[in-house]
Design an enzyme around this catalytic site. Structure first.
Site, short mmCIF file in Angstrom:
data_model
loop_
_atom_site.label_atom_id
_atom_site.label_comp_id
_atom_site.label_asym_id
_atom_site.label_seq_id
_atom_site.Cartn_x
_atom_site.Cartn_y
_atom_site.Cartn_z
N GLU A 235 0.81 -1.23 0.00
CA GLU A 235 0.00 0.00 0.00
C GLU A 235 0.84 1.28 0.00
OE1 GLU A 235 -2.80 -0.36 3.23
OE2 GLU A 235 -3.34 -2.39 2.66
N ASP B 135 -12.22 -10.25 0.36
CA ASP B 135 -13.43 -10.41 1.16
C ASP B 135 -14.50 -9.53 0.50
OD1 ASP B 135 -11.77 -8.76 3.95
OD2 ASP B 135 -12.63 -7.82 2.16
N HIS C 31 -10.50 -6.24 -1.45
CA HIS C 31 -11.47 -5.97 -0.37
C HIS C 31 -12.60 -5.18 -1.01
CE1 HIS C 31 -8.82 -7.29 2.88
NE2 HIS C 31 -7.86 -6.52 2.42
N GLU D 256 -6.17 -10.77 -0.74
CA GLU D 256 -6.87 -10.55 0.54
C GLU D 256 -8.39 -10.46 0.34
OE1 GLU D 256 -5.35 -7.17 2.66
OE2 GLU D 256 -3.26 -7.58 2.16
N ASN E 79 1.98 -5.29 -3.01
CA ASN E 79 0.59 -5.61 -2.65
C ASN E 79 -0.19 -4.32 -2.40
OD1 ASN E 79 -1.38 -7.69 -1.84
ND2 ASN E 79 -1.18 -6.82 0.22
#
Ligand code: G3I
Length: 389
Positions: A190, A300, A269, A298, A233
């Site tokens: 990030e 979700d 996400h 990651e 990432n």
């Protein structure tokens, strides 16, 4: 299909990770970084992922998400928490049965590993690594350099030399500690902010070293563990926009400078409504067209949002469709090497244990297993896509 030049040109690393037969890699673009006694080594021709998942006690029990992913040469992982592994038998059993890729949700970050300058604590990270290896799972290291989970003593450093020394010593020590066990490191996480200009985030690393901190971190990590894959990432790059452009620009600069980078993690996400699988596929292609690998790092899919009016059955059905669509984007790109869900059960999801204004009212129940460990419709839809149904 042979691998793009970049991946094929990894030299010693590619021979280790992808085996000698490059043509074999297109079916199985993976290799586990470090295989315990159960197996490992060069990619096998067109077979499932070599290494511990090929025959480990866990890491892909029959009928599992991992077993389905393995058939296409991919890993299917989950973010794990050491505390839940030690205290929650259902959590531990599902983690061992369903996944063949483990990442520490928190325990391998800078704050828990080096809270105090040059005082390291790997206890919790080791618990996750031990669990993964005992269950035939590959391990992802998350994350070496990030503006969050960074100790106060690092944030207080006020000269380039001090920051560079701290960053290099942290990378050296952590990567060395896990050397031979980590398949892939999220080296930098990030780096860009959420403004329209997608500027480099404020961090001691950028503020003192400029954007070169990113290249320095990748070079350092490769020097310590030449066989681990090295990924950048981020989130908010799963569709066209300034942050995706910034990441593509970064990767192009790193490649032009021969900085060792092997891939980009798309955190994913997301909400029930955006971005689509087509948008994610297009975003991933901008990276794989450069010759790198990608993964869903990651994922979700949260059920809540500000102003939500749909009933829960509708949302759960939509959640299942969204997982299928997004996982399908990875399955449609043979350089998308893994999919990792950001947790095992809704009960412990970061989105359920904390309130975030931007996410709207919960519970978000964003994962594949319910809070009572039932397989959700999203589990079934994800399994079907992994199986190519
Ligand atoms: O368990 C410890 C406790 O022992 C300690 O005393 C306390 C001190 O603050 O911290 C507790 O750890 C918490 C940890 O999660 C484990 O539950 C931390 O406070 C808390 O900040 C940490 O939050 C994690 C967050 O990253 C920050 O590291 C979340 O679980 C995790 O889901 C989240 O994951 C991030 C990815 O790394 C990067 N992408 C976004 C994603 C969601 O924010």
């Amino acid at each position: 299909m042979s691998l793009p030049p970049r991946v094929a040109s990894l030299g010693a690393v590619s021979l280790f990770l992808f085996g000698s037969g490059l043509s074999a890699c297109s079916e199985s673009i993976l290799n586990n970084r470090a295989a315990p006694a159960t197996g490992g080594g060069a990619a096998v021709d067109g077979g499932p992922i070599p290494g511990p998942v090929a025959g480990g006690a866990g890491g892909g029990g029959s009928g599992s998400l991992a077993a389905a992913a393995k058939a296409s040469g991919r890993l299917f992982g989950a973010a794990l928490n050491a505390g839940h592994l030690s205290k929650d038998a259902s959590y531990k059993a599902i983690a061992a049965r369903e996944f063949n890729y483990a990442v520490a949700e928190w325990e391998m970050k800078w704050d828990p590993t080096e809270k105090t300058d040059d005082v390291y604590n790997f206890t919790l990270g080791d618990q996750i690594a031990d669990f993964a290896e005992e269950n035939g799972m590959a391990i992802k290291g998350h994350t070496l350099v990030w503006y969050q989970a960074t100790p106060a003593w690092v944030k207080a450093l006020s000269t380039p030399d001090a920051v560079r020394t701290a960053m290099n010593e942290h990378i050296d020590t952590v990567v060395e500690h896990y050397k031979g066990r980590i398949r892939c490191w999220d080296v930098v996480n990030e780096a860009f902010d959420d403004t329209p200009s997608a500027a480099h985030r404020d961090s001691p690393f950028f503020n003192q070293l400029g954007e070169d901190y990113i290249a320095e971190a990748f070079v350092r990590a490769r020097a310590v563990d030449p066989d681990a894959l090295l990924f950048y990432n981020d989130y908010g790059i799963e569709s066209p926009g300034p942050k995706l452009d910034a990441v593509v620009d970064l990767v192009e600069k790193l490649l032009a400078a021969d900085v060792p980078i092997d891939g980009v993690g798309f955190q994913t996400h997301v909400s029930l409504d955006f971005p689509s699988g087509v948008q994610l596929a297009g975003a991933m292609k901008r990276i794989t067209d450069l010759g790198l690998m990608v993964n869903i790092s990651e994922i979700d899919v949260r059920l809540g949002k500000n102003g939500e009016t749909r009933d829960m059955p509708t949302r759960l059905d939509l959640q299942a469709k969204r997982y299928a669509d997004l996982v399908g984007a990875c399955m449609g790109n043979e350089l998308c090497e893994s999919i990792t869900v950001w947790g095992v059960t809704d009960q412990y999801s970061w989105l359920n244990v904390q309130d975030f204004d931007w996410a709207g009212p919960g519970p978000h129940d964003p994962l594949l297993f319910s809070s009572t460990y039932e397989k959700k419709a999203a589990y079934d839809s994800t399994l079907a896509v992994l199986l190519g149904e």
